[in-house]
Scaffold this active site. Structure first.
Site, mmCIF file in Angstrom:
data_model
loop_
_atom_site.group_PDB
_atom_site.id
_atom_site.type_symbol
_atom_site.label_atom_id
_atom_site.label_comp_id
_atom_site.label_asym_id
_atom_site.label_seq_id
_atom_site.Cartn_x
_atom_site.Cartn_y
_atom_site.Cartn_z
ATOM 1 N N TYR A 68 -45.135 -0.829 12.318
ATOM 2 C CA TYR A 68 -45.394 0.218 13.325
ATOM 3 C C TYR A 68 -46.528 1.135 12.864
ATOM 4 O O TYR A 68 -47.423 1.471 13.641
ATOM 5 C CB TYR A 68 -44.092 0.998 13.539
ATOM 6 C CG TYR A 68 -44.115 2.030 14.645
ATOM 7 C CD1 TYR A 68 -43.948 1.652 15.977
ATOM 8 C CD2 TYR A 68 -44.273 3.382 14.367
ATOM 9 C CE1 TYR A 68 -43.934 2.607 16.996
ATOM 10 C CE2 TYR A 68 -44.261 4.337 15.372
ATOM 11 C CZ TYR A 68 -44.079 3.943 16.686
ATOM 12 O OH TYR A 68 -44.068 4.891 17.687
ATOM 13 N N SER A 114 -48.983 7.875 17.367
ATOM 14 C CA SER A 114 -47.772 8.379 16.715
ATOM 15 C C SER A 114 -48.177 9.107 15.443
ATOM 16 O O SER A 114 -49.250 8.847 14.895
ATOM 17 C CB SER A 114 -46.862 7.196 16.356
ATOM 18 O OG SER A 114 -45.853 7.604 15.451
#
Ligand SMILES: NC(=O)c1ccc[n+]([C@@H]2O[C@H](COP(=O)([O-])OP(=O)(O)OC[C@H]3O[C@@H](n4cnc5c(N)ncnc54)[C@H](O)[C@@H]3O)[C@@H](O)[C@H]2O)c1
Length: 253
Positions: A157, A144
């Site tokens: 995250y 990501s």
């Protein structure tokens, strides 16, 4: 070898985790389009069954294996008969659990680290011995932008995806001499269920569109080219790379 042979996945078997919907399902469809046979996974049995039916309806050769990517014994049990025959592994399953860092419950931290990072270690560990035995394979980890840049409430995250980025490089170093390439794709902001709460937030939507040189959110199918490249012989000398597919966001301030 012709260019289309270089990118062909005919005769290859690909395992994609978290492929019941979203990016995983789209990448499964993309790999099937390049000729791969599919094994798709999800934790949600109904979602998995529906994805298998959809892909079969589109002509893909596909089977579903339900397991939780955070559970070693479940993974090994569910893949026992085919773990040795996977040519391409896409570690895609992932979750978000947003919370301010100063009050983030430990279980929220752990759930995100386990599902986005430890899962890639566990599923790869189950599958890579077969790749090494058969003389090659491809591992693609779905990272990501948050492996590079963060924002409030997603420390778990960001830490997980940053870890996954370095796990990708560690895998590349560990197995590169035995013809297993490990690379990552880092999607920018793509429209899926995972980002559903953000796409409908007008302030966030405006901020993303303004920050992204492309001026819009990405669509999952825009990741297929990167995935087919990294799964195919076209990338045999590409190892340990993080391919960012973000409409240019990471280059912009
Ligand atoms: N959507 C984006 O903008 C974006 C951006 C960057 C990275 N990503 C990454 O792409 C991947 C896919 O995201 P998405 O947007 O398609 O998400 P999604 O929520 O639409 O799909 C994720 C799938 O993973 C499954 N899953 C969750 N936990 C699991 C587990 N423990 N075991 C097996 N399956 C499990 C879910 O059931 C779901 O079907 C994730 O790793 C995510 O972090 C997404």
């Amino acid at each position: 070898m012709t260019t289309s042979e270089l990118f062909s996945l005919r005769g290859k078997r690909a395992l994609i985790t978290g492929a019941g919907q979203g990016i995983g399902l789209t990448l499964a469809r993309g790999l099937a389009g390049a000729g791969a046979d599919l094994v798709i996974n999800d934790i949600d049995a109904a979602r998995l069954e529906s994805a298998v039916a959809q892909l079969r309806g589109e002509g893909a050769t596909v089977e579903g294996r339900r397991f939780d990517v955070t559970q070693a014994a479940e993974i090994e049990g569910a893949l026992a008969d085919i773990a040795g025959e996977i040519d391409v592994l896409i570690n895609n399953a992932g979750i978000h659990r947003r919370a301010p860092l100063e009050s983030m419950p430990l279980e929220t931290w752990r759930a995100v680290i386990d599902t986005n990072l430890t899962s890639a270690f566990l599923v790869t560990r189950a599958v890579v011995p077969g790749m090494l035995r058969r003389g090659g394979g491809k591992i693609i980890n779905i990272c990501s932008l948050n492996a590079e840049i963060s924002r409030p409430t997603i420390a778990n995250y960001s830490a997980a995806k940053g870890g996954l980025k370095m796990l990708t490089r560690a895998m590349a170093v560990e197995w590169g001499g035995r013809n297993v390439q490990a690379n990552a794709i880092s999607p920018g902001y793509m429209r899926t269920d995972l980002t559903g709460t953000l796409t409908i937030d007008p302030v966030f939507d405006r901020a993303i569109c303004a920050r992204t040189p492309a001026g819009r959110w990405g669509e999952p199918h825009e990741l297929i080219g990167a995935a087919v490249f990294l799964a195919s012989r076209a990338s045999d000398f590409v190892n340990g790379q993080i391919l960012v597919v973000d409409g240019g966001l990471l280059s912009a301030l």
